[in-house]
Structures are given as C-alpha cells and as structure tokens.
Enzyme design. Structure first.
Site, PDB file in Angstrom:
ATOM      1  CG  ASP A   1       2.024  -0.844   8.565  1.00 16.85           C
ATOM      2  OD1 ASP A   1       2.288  -1.267   7.251  1.00 16.85           O
ATOM      3  OD2 ASP A   1       2.939  -1.234   9.335  1.00 16.85           O
TER       4      ASP A   1
ATOM      5  CG  HIS B   1       6.841  -1.132   6.815  1.00 15.31           C
ATOM      6  ND1 HIS B   1       6.565  -1.565   5.542  1.00 15.31           N
ATOM      7  CD2 HIS B   1       5.778  -1.405   7.400  1.00 15.31           C
ATOM      8  CE1 HIS B   1       5.808  -2.158   5.146  1.00 15.31           C
ATOM      9  NE2 HIS B   1       4.909  -2.065   6.277  1.00 15.31           N
TER      10      HIS B   1
ATOM     11  CG  HIS C   1       1.945  -2.005   3.778  1.00 16.23           C
ATOM     12  ND1 HIS C   1       1.771  -3.023   4.653  1.00 16.23           N
ATOM     13  CD2 HIS C   1       1.026  -2.631   2.617  1.00 16.23           C
ATOM     14  CE1 HIS C   1       0.956  -4.133   4.313  1.00 16.23           C
ATOM     15  NE2 HIS C   1       0.580  -3.749   3.153  1.00 16.23           N
TER      16      HIS C   1
ATOM     17  CG  MET D   1       0.451  -8.452   3.724  1.00 18.19           C
ATOM     18  SD  MET D   1       1.459  -7.190   4.541  1.00 18.19           S
ATOM     19  CE  MET D   1       0.768  -7.503   6.337  1.00 18.19           C
TER      20      MET D   1
ATOM     21  CG  MET E   1      -3.757   0.143   8.284  1.00 23.43           C
ATOM     22  SD  MET E   1      -3.976  -1.142   9.427  1.00 23.43           S
ATOM     23  CE  MET E   1      -2.203  -1.521   9.688  1.00 23.43           C
TER      24      MET E   1
ATOM     25  CB  SER F   1       6.141  -1.657  11.035  1.00 17.58           C
ATOM     26  OG  SER F   1       4.836  -1.207  11.246  1.00 17.58           O
TER      27      SER F   1
ATOM     28  CG  ASP G   1       4.353  -6.122   6.755  1.00 14.02           C
ATOM     29  OD1 ASP G   1       4.644  -6.147   7.992  1.00 14.02           O
ATOM     30  OD2 ASP G   1       3.908  -5.041   6.455  1.00 14.02           O
TER      31      ASP G   1
ATOM     32  CG  MET H   1      -2.672  -2.537   4.487  1.00 16.46           C
ATOM     33  SD  MET H   1      -1.900  -2.893   5.958  1.00 16.46           S
ATOM     34  CE  MET H   1      -0.786  -1.444   6.298  1.00 16.46           C
TER      35      MET H   1
HETATM   36  C1  DX5 Z   1       0.050  -5.401   9.711  1.00 15.07           C
HETATM   37  C2  DX5 Z   1       1.368  -4.438   9.205  1.00 15.07           C
HETATM   38  C3  DX5 Z   1       2.661  -4.472   9.559  1.00 15.07           C
HETATM   39  C4  DX5 Z   1       2.884  -4.587  11.070  1.00 15.07           C
HETATM   40  C5  DX5 Z   1       3.786  -5.616  11.693  1.00 15.07           C
HETATM   41  O1  DX5 Z   1      -0.991  -4.976   9.022  1.00 15.07           O
HETATM   42  O2  DX5 Z   1       1.215  -4.340   7.769  1.00 15.07           O
HETATM   43  O3  DX5 Z   1       3.620  -3.707   9.087  1.00 15.07           O
HETATM   44  O4  DX5 Z   1       2.958  -3.261  11.588  1.00 15.07           O
HETATM   45  O5  DX5 Z   1       4.004  -5.527  12.841  1.00 15.07           O
HETATM   46  P1  DX5 Z   1       4.590  -6.750  13.665  1.00 15.07           P
HETATM   47  O6  DX5 Z   1       6.024  -6.846  12.980  1.00 15.07           O
HETATM   48  O7  DX5 Z   1       4.180  -6.503  15.073  1.00 15.07           O
HETATM   49  O8  DX5 Z   1       3.791  -7.998  13.052  1.00 15.07           O
HETATM   50 ZN    ZN Z   2       2.913  -3.074   6.743  1.00 17.24          ZN
END
Ligand code: DX5
Ligand code: ZN
Length: 220
Positions: free
Chosen positions: A34, A32, A65, A136, A36, A7, A174, A67
């Site tokens: 993220d 990956h 992903h 998650m 948000m 990620s 994740d 969010m």
């Molecule tokens: C959290 C994200 C993850 C995050 C994982 O909301 O969806 O993808 O980056 O990070 P680690 O591996 O550090 O928990």
């Molecule tokens: Zn993620």
C-alpha cells in the site's frame, strides 16, 4: 482459483523479511503493498525503495496499490522497482488509458482501484485495458477498518460487467476481510483477496494465511 494477498501495511516493519517469509510459508500468492502519499489519502506509508527491497526478499509477485496523486507519473517506476501488478485509482487519474497502457508496456499487470462510493460505471471505458480491478471495501488510508457490507453486491455487479463483456479482468478486493467473511466474498466473485490485519495482527501470520485459504476452499 482464489489467491490471498497479504497487505504488509499491518506487518512489523522492523522484521519485514521475516514477515514475508511467514506469508510465503502460509501459501500467500501475492504481496500487497500500500503506497500512500498523504494527499490522495490521509496517511503516508512506503514507496519505491521499499518495493526494491521487497523484490530482493521474495519471489512472490508484488502488487503495488498506488493511493497517490499523479499516479501516471510514478506507475512505470513501480514496475521498474519490481512490481508485477500496479493499480491506480479511478478517482485521481484523468488519463487512465495512458497509464494502464504504460504499465502493460513495462511488462506488469495493470489495474484500476475504485473507492466504495465511486460507481462502477466509472470503470466502463477503461475495463478492456485492465488486467484487474481493485475494489475497495473500506475507504483507503488505513488497515484494520470494518468491511463495508454493500461491497458484496458491488463485487457481484462488477463480476457481471466483466463477464458480459467477455473480458479476462480479475477482481481483487481490499479492506476489512477476515476468516469470517472471506468465503462470502469469494462466492460473490472476487479472485484476489487482500488481508492486512487479519494476517499480520495474528500471532502466527503463516497459519492465518492458511486459515484464510481454507475458508475460501470450503466455499469452492
Ligand atoms: C487500505 C489498504 C488496505 C489495508 C487492508 O487503504 O488499501 O490494503 O492494508 O487492511 P485490512 O485487511 O486490515 O483492512
Ligand atoms: Zn491496499
């Protein structure tokens, strides 16, 4: 075959191209990303322009992903920007079937993401329309959180749900995964394993990816 999906949330954004090159050298299978929006989760990260730039920087499939609220409004745009995998959260999309079909029609793999406290039964009707489920194992919003232990059993139960229905849906997991717990998570039935801080907070991200891969091979 277990795949590692670093990620980039924990990457150094001033050197994103180099960070991607490092995880490629380490044998990462997927990048990956993220996304948000500060509404669905209490954090704001990156969006379409960064996905377009990443597409120029790597041949690896991009896994976005989402969010965000109104994911159905944006999912297709992420495919157009270069995503090969798009996941939307079950908690925020009242029209999951429509969104999943739209993602697939655009030519990407469609996934549903599910928070730690959301029961698996919420996935039941949508499962046949998914290519993957993003389970998650932390509450979404931030990297570097601790793995929620009950997620292991949730992976096993999801594995059963998928197998009982004879589906090909893959399980992605994740949050909070590192070289100490990755083997157990793979053994529970996860196939795509996201790792942010365990890759990019290490001095040598390429080596970190290699070690994560090796840890899963010991299990297999
Ligand atoms: C959290 C994200 C993850 C995050 C994982 O909301 O969806 O993808 O980056 O990070 P680690 O591996 O550090 O928990
Ligand atoms: Zn993620």
């Amino acid at each position: 075959m277990i795949e590692i999906a670093p990620s980039i949330l924990s990457a150094d954004f001033t050197r994103l191209g180099e960070e991607i090159a490092a995880i490629e050298r380490g044998g990462a299978a997927v990048v990956h990303v993220d996304v948000m929006d500060g509404h669905f989760v209490p954090n704001i990260t990156i969006g379409l322009p960064v996905v377009r730039a990443l597409k120029q920087a790597t041949q690896l499939p991009l896994d976005t992903h989402l969010m965000i609220t109104n994911p159905g409004l944006y999912a297709e745009q992420f495919v157009e920007a270069g995503a090969s995998m798009v996941s939307v959260h079950v908690e925020i999309d009242p029209h999951l079937h429509r969104t999943l079909e739209a993602i697939r029609k655009k030519g990407a793999m469609a996934g549903v993401a599910i928070n730690p406290a959301t029961p698996l039964v919420m996935l039941e009707e949508a499962l046949p329309y998914t290519d993957f489920i993003l389970l998650m194992s932390v509450n979404p919003g931030f990297g570097g959180q601790k793995f929620i232990k009950t997620s292991l059993d949730k992976v096993r139960r999801l594995r059963r749900m998928i197998d009982e229905r004879g589906l090909k849906t893959r399980i992605e997991i994740d949050g909070g995964i590192d070289r100490h717990n990755i083997a157990e998570i793979a053994a529970a039935g996860a196939e795509i394993i996201v790792a942010g801080s365990a890759v990019f907070n290490e001095a040598d991200p390429a080596q970190a990816v290699r070690e994560l891969r090796e840890a899963t091979m010991q299990w297999a």
